[in-house]
Design a protein around this motif. Structure first.
Motif, PDB file in Angstrom:
ATOM      1  N   GLN A  70       0.809  -1.230   0.000  1.00 36.93           N
ATOM      2  CA  GLN A  70       0.000   0.000   0.000  1.00 36.93           C
ATOM      3  C   GLN A  70       0.837   1.273   0.000  1.00 36.93           C
ATOM      4  OE1 GLN A  70      -2.599  -0.355   3.401  1.00 36.93           O
ATOM      5  NE2 GLN A  70      -3.518  -2.255   2.673  1.00 36.93           N
ATOM      6  N   GLN A  73      -0.092   3.952  -2.353  1.00 36.08           N
ATOM      7  CA  GLN A  73      -1.500   4.324  -2.346  1.00 36.08           C
ATOM      8  C   GLN A  73      -1.834   5.412  -1.329  1.00 36.08           C
ATOM      9  OE1 GLN A  73      -2.765  -0.159  -2.011  1.00 36.08           O
ATOM     10  NE2 GLN A  73      -4.523   0.976  -2.783  1.00 36.08           N
ATOM     11  N   PRO A  88      -5.974   7.875   1.195  1.00 34.70           N
ATOM     12  CA  PRO A  88      -5.553   7.430  -0.130  1.00 34.70           C
ATOM     13  C   PRO A  88      -4.952   8.591  -0.928  1.00 34.70           C
ATOM     14  CG  PRO A  88      -7.628   6.411   0.420  1.00 34.70           C
ATOM     15  CD  PRO A  88      -7.343   7.401   1.517  1.00 34.70           C
ATOM     16  N   GLU A 210     -11.680  -3.811  -0.979  1.00 35.24           N
ATOM     17  CA  GLU A 210     -10.561  -3.023  -0.469  1.00 35.24           C
ATOM     18  C   GLU A 210     -10.528  -2.998   1.060  1.00 35.24           C
ATOM     19  OE1 GLU A 210      -9.913   0.775  -2.351  1.00 35.24           O
ATOM     20  OE2 GLU A 210     -10.874   0.111  -4.200  1.00 35.24           O
TER      21      GLU A 210
END
Length: 224
Positions: A70, A73, A88, A210
């Motif tokens: 991640q 992200q 995000p 997610e």
């Protein structure tokens, strides 16, 4: 999250984003760090005073691990008088507010969801020193808040339908509920009627696929 969204949407002020360095985490991952300004509740300019950690080394360190998958992200964002939150990286739209009673709120969401705040979002609400606000909002998740709100004739926000609630301890719960066939809201709420700031809640709404990302966002919020 009626309280958070309605409070945030009332704000016409558009926050400014300022790059303030990088955030470093336990496992050595670095994320870009930004500060966003909010309206001063005393009607005197804006609040844009950010943490001191970035001013010398341009790095702020956090005792938290970011999953390697991640790292591209996410970004870290600081809001004056509110704190820091993981968001995000593509989410650059935000409503944020600070009240004279110490209440704070924000809603982050993506540009593509600008006209529909019921979709992917990260939302936070802290009732500050407003006891009635705290008891009424906390009644969604805490039985003792329902009792206190009724005893003091405060309005009570109803418990959402389809809520899956887990009591972590007397002051903390985690919860989830389906928003629709593909979207899910997950959250963490705190309620302590003896505190100067009795109630706060953070929720993440994302596609069910997610959940790993939602878990990271909420775990960072709940790390204290």
């Amino acid at each position: 999250m009626i309280s958070t969204i309605s409070l945030a949407k009332e704000k016409a002020f558009i926050p400014e984003w300022t790059a303030i360095g990088k955030a470093t985490f336990n496992n050595g991952i670095n994320l870009p760090m930004y500060g966003i300004s909010v309206e001063n509740p005393m009607d005197v300019g804006v609040l844009n005073d950010f943490s001191d950690c970035h001013k010398v080394s341009k790095t702020c360190t956090f005792a938290f691990s970011i999953p390697d998958a991640q790292k591209d992200q996410l970004q870290l964002v600081e809001i004056p008088d509110t704190g820091v939150t993981l968001v995000p990286r593509e989410w650059r739209e935000v409503y944020a507010g600070v009240g004279v009673d110490g209440s704070t709120s924000f809603v982050f969401y993506s540009q593509k969801d600008r006209k529909n705040l019921s979709t992917s979002q990260l939302a936070h609400y802290n009732a500050g020193a407003c006891v009635g606000c705290a008891y009424g909002a906390a009644a969604q998740y805490f039985d003792n808040a329902i009792r206190l709100a009724k005893e003091n004739d405060f309005l009570i926000e109803p418990r959402p339908k389809g809520l899956h609630l887990i009591k972590v301890n007397a002051k903390k719960v985690i919860f989830s509920r389906a928003v629709n066939a593909t979207m899910e809201m997950n959250g963490v709420a705190y309620f302590d009627p003896d505190s100067d700031e009795p109630y706060s809640v953070t929720t993440v709404t994302l596609p069910k696929t997610e959940r790993a990302l939602a878990s990271t966002l909420l775990n960072f919020s709940a790390r204290k």
